[in-house]
Design an enzyme around this catalytic site. Structure first.
Site: not given
Ligand code: CAA
Length: 248
Positions: A14, A90-92, A95, A149-150, A154, A184
């Protein structure tokens, strides 16, 4: 003066594709290095970007393979003359919250996002020193600055990338080589579009500029740092995030 030669890892991704285009527009011979299957993307790109296609070549490379990076750098130097610019793009993502994260998700990410930067930079740095010129630009992320978060894997790797930039910047500062990081924010790429829509929308609502970045927003900054004229900028971490994270 010799035309500058640039390697862009993740060159058909991308951000990578836009970075290749901007460097080519700036007059560089660009080598887009990416996983073998990206060859198909390159063919489509070639048709689209007719005017630029002659300045950008594609070669398969897995940056997590140190031996392959060394061989690649030698092969490219023989083919194009020495390498002047390296953009480590390159990056992956793998999450998952730490409580759910598998060791494989940690390992795979580190091999690409952090080892890849070492492997490729190690492979080109000696010839940059020999020629007294080099531009190394490492792509980090706002999530390496704030944590996300998550993304313990990374965020750790991306914070590490800037540590690497600063340390190497000091080591080669007197050799005509600059080493910088670009961080970024959330950009319109497949990686970001893979985040669940609800989460993505919440993130966008927190970006002061009010939209995702474009790959061009980032590529312009990389091209700026790659220019001969940018020789007094080194060891910096340049954020391109629409104001999502601001710091001193
Ligand atoms: N802050 C606080 N709490 C959060 C939250 C957040 N941002 N996101 C989810 N939660 C909470 C939920 O409400 C849930 O709470 P309960 O257990 O009390 O119900 C709990 O955390 C969910 O925990 P899980 O471990 O079950 O999480 P999940 O498996 O549903 O989702 C995840 C985990 C897939 C990582 C998801 O949180 C997510 O997609 N997060 C965003 C990750 C992200 O921004 N990635 C960026 C990718 S792009 C990139 O990285 C490019 C770049 O450089 C910017």
């Amino acid at each position: 003066m010799k035309r500058r030669t640039a390697i862009v890892t993740g060159g058909m991704g991308g951000l990578g594709t836009a970075i290749c285009q901007h460097l080519a527009r700036q007059g560089c011979q660009v080598i887009a290095a990416d996983l073998p299957h990206c060859n198909r993307r390159f063919e489509a790109f070639r048709i689209q970007a007719q005017g630029m296609a002659d300045s950008i070549d594609f070669f398969p490379l897995d940056v997590s393979n140190a031996v392959a990076c060394q061989q690649f750098a030698e092969e490219m130097s023989n083919r194009y003359g020495h390498i002047d610019i390296l953009a480590n793009v390159a990056g992956i993502t793998r999450d998952a919250t730490l409580r759910k994260m598998q060791h494989s998700q940690w390992d795979e990410l580190m091999r690409v996002n952090l080892d890849g930067v070492f492997n490729m930079t190690r492979a080109v740095i000696e010839t940059m020193v020999e020629h007294g010129f080099g531009r190394v630009i490492n792509i980090s992320s706002v999530n390496g600055q704030t944590g996300q978060f998550g993304q313990t894997n990374y965020s750790a790797a991306k914070a590490g990338v800037h540590g690497f930039s600063m340390a190497l910047a000091r080591e080669v500062a007197t050799k005509g080589i600059t080493v910088n990081t670009v961080s970024p924010g959330y950009c319109k790429t497949a990686m970001v579009m893979a985040v669940a829509e609800e989460i993505r929308e919440k993130i966008i609502s927190q970006i002061p500029i009010g939209r995702l970045g474009s790959p061009d927003d980032v590529a312009r900054v990389v091209a700026f740092l790659a220019a001969d004229e940018a020789g007094y900028l080194t060891g910096i971490n340049l954020p391109v995030n629409g104001g999502y994270f601001m710091s001193f």
